[in-house]
Design an enzyme around this catalytic site. Sequence first.
Site, short mmCIF file in Angstrom:
data_model
loop_
_atom_site.label_atom_id
_atom_site.label_comp_id
_atom_site.label_asym_id
_atom_site.label_seq_id
_atom_site.Cartn_x
_atom_site.Cartn_y
_atom_site.Cartn_z
N ASN A 1 0.87 -1.18 0.00
CA ASN A 1 0.00 0.00 0.00
C ASN A 1 0.91 1.23 0.00
O ASN A 1 1.58 1.50 0.99
CB ASN A 1 -0.88 -0.04 1.26
CG ASN A 1 -1.67 1.23 1.44
OD1 ASN A 1 -1.85 2.02 0.51
ND2 ASN A 1 -2.16 1.45 2.65
N TRP A 2 0.92 1.95 -1.12
CA TRP A 2 1.86 3.08 -1.22
C TRP A 2 1.34 4.31 -0.48
O TRP A 2 2.07 5.28 -0.33
CB TRP A 2 2.10 3.42 -2.70
CG TRP A 2 2.80 2.35 -3.47
CD1 TRP A 2 3.26 1.15 -3.00
CD2 TRP A 2 3.14 2.39 -4.86
NE1 TRP A 2 3.85 0.44 -4.03
CE2 TRP A 2 3.79 1.18 -5.18
CE3 TRP A 2 2.95 3.33 -5.89
CZ2 TRP A 2 4.27 0.89 -6.46
CZ3 TRP A 2 3.43 3.04 -7.17
CH2 TRP A 2 4.08 1.83 -7.45
N LYS A 3 0.10 4.32 -0.07
CA LYS A 3 -0.50 5.49 0.58
C LYS A 3 -0.27 6.72 -0.31
O LYS A 3 -0.23 6.59 -1.52
CB LYS A 3 0.07 5.68 1.99
CG LYS A 3 0.03 4.38 2.80
CD LYS A 3 0.27 4.60 4.25
CE LYS A 3 0.36 3.27 4.96
NZ LYS A 3 0.37 3.37 6.39
N HIS B 1 -9.14 0.68 5.12
CA HIS B 1 -7.82 0.88 5.75
C HIS B 1 -8.02 1.76 6.99
O HIS B 1 -8.84 2.67 6.99
CB HIS B 1 -6.85 1.53 4.76
CG HIS B 1 -5.45 1.55 5.29
ND1 HIS B 1 -5.02 2.49 6.18
CD2 HIS B 1 -4.41 0.70 5.10
CE1 HIS B 1 -3.76 2.23 6.51
NE2 HIS B 1 -3.37 1.15 5.86
N GLU C 1 -6.48 4.18 8.16
CA GLU C 1 -6.36 5.63 7.93
C GLU C 1 -7.65 6.18 7.32
O GLU C 1 -8.06 7.29 7.62
CB GLU C 1 -5.14 5.91 7.04
CG GLU C 1 -3.85 5.72 7.83
CD GLU C 1 -2.66 5.26 7.02
OE1 GLU C 1 -2.65 5.45 5.79
OE2 GLU C 1 -1.72 4.70 7.63
N GLU D 1 -5.11 -5.56 10.35
CA GLU D 1 -4.10 -4.54 10.60
C GLU D 1 -4.38 -3.87 11.95
O GLU D 1 -5.17 -2.93 12.03
CB GLU D 1 -4.14 -3.49 9.50
CG GLU D 1 -3.84 -4.05 8.13
CD GLU D 1 -3.23 -2.99 7.22
OE1 GLU D 1 -2.10 -3.23 6.76
OE2 GLU D 1 -3.84 -1.95 7.01
N GLY E 1 2.61 1.74 10.79
CA GLY E 1 3.51 2.88 10.67
C GLY E 1 4.19 3.27 11.97
O GLY E 1 4.79 4.33 12.08
N SER F 1 3.72 -2.68 10.23
CA SER F 1 5.18 -2.67 10.39
C SER F 1 5.84 -3.99 9.95
O SER F 1 6.79 -4.45 10.58
CB SER F 1 5.57 -2.30 11.82
OG SER F 1 5.08 -1.00 12.11
N GLY G 1 3.09 -1.27 4.25
CA GLY G 1 3.08 0.16 3.94
C GLY G 1 4.49 0.64 3.64
O GLY G 1 4.98 0.53 2.52
N GLY G 2 5.16 1.16 4.65
CA GLY G 2 6.47 1.82 4.46
C GLY G 2 7.47 1.00 3.66
O GLY G 2 8.12 1.53 2.74
C1 PEP Z 1 -0.41 -0.19 5.91
O1 PEP Z 1 -0.39 0.90 5.41
O2 PEP Z 1 -1.38 -0.92 5.63
C2 PEP Z 1 0.66 -0.61 6.80
C3 PEP Z 1 0.58 -1.77 7.37
O3 PEP Z 1 1.71 0.26 6.99
P1 PEP Z 1 3.15 -0.08 7.63
O4 PEP Z 1 3.63 -1.34 6.99
O5 PEP Z 1 4.01 1.10 7.29
O6 PEP Z 1 2.96 -0.24 9.10
#
Ligand code: PEP
Length: 250
Positions: free
Chosen positions: A10-12, A95, A97, A167, A173, A213, A234-235
């Site tokens: 997920n590039w956000k 998600h 967010e 999640e 994050g 993470s 994500g990251g």
């Molecule tokens: C996400 O955006 O779904 C996520 C899990 O982010 P991260 O891996 O950065 O925690």
Amino acid sequence: MARKPFIAGNWKMNNTIEQGLALVNALKTAKNKNNADIMVAPSFTAINAVANALKGTGFIVAAQDCYFEEKGAFTSQVSPEQIKEAGATAVILGHSERRALFGDTNEILNKKIAAALRHNLQVIYCVGETLAEREANKIEQVITSQLVEGLKGYSAEDLKTLVIAYEPVWAIGTGKTATPEQAEEVHALIRKVLTNMLGADFANNTRILYGGSVKAENVDFIMAKDNVDGVLVGGQALIAEKFTRIIDYE
Ligand code: PEP
């Protein structure tokens, strides 16, 4: 029964079109030794370019959201038909967010899922508890209502391509990853709730991803758990070498 692994990035709100293309061109070199489904979710603006660059590779391109109306006076919103035309075949819905910052409730998500299914988009539906909910022993209650209310009204047949992403909000994050045991415990709970809702076959066939993470350094331990069928990243999905190592987990 063996469920095909599913590794999603997920590039956000990251990556210009140029940066996204550089990233996917590097990802194409992954061996994909686990024969996983691999998905990337760029911003709306980059979906078309990324989907064109990935044509013929088998990668899945997803949007990070869509609206539930077909068309009309809904300034800034993007419909399932529009994301499909741009080249997406999947969409992430719910998600944390979106839930926390943009007001997506289970009821709204139920309508978004309907809209996505009408256009044959694969849905990656995210669920997860906050730290306060975990500390108040409300994990089961929160996850159950996210599943029951979000997926209300659909049959197993309607949801045959559904993927669930667990999640925990406190792990997204933050650098805090759920332990493989914590992930496994909630994944097993999700499978139990899905069994009660839509039957054992459906629950056993549905892939459940862990997100929060995930890194090259911890993916092998998470993927080793029976009820973990993949990861939503994500990251680390923004860094080609890291995401490639996640795709090729041991
Ligand atoms: C996400 O955006 O779904 C996520 C899990 O982010 P991260 O891996 O950065 O925690």
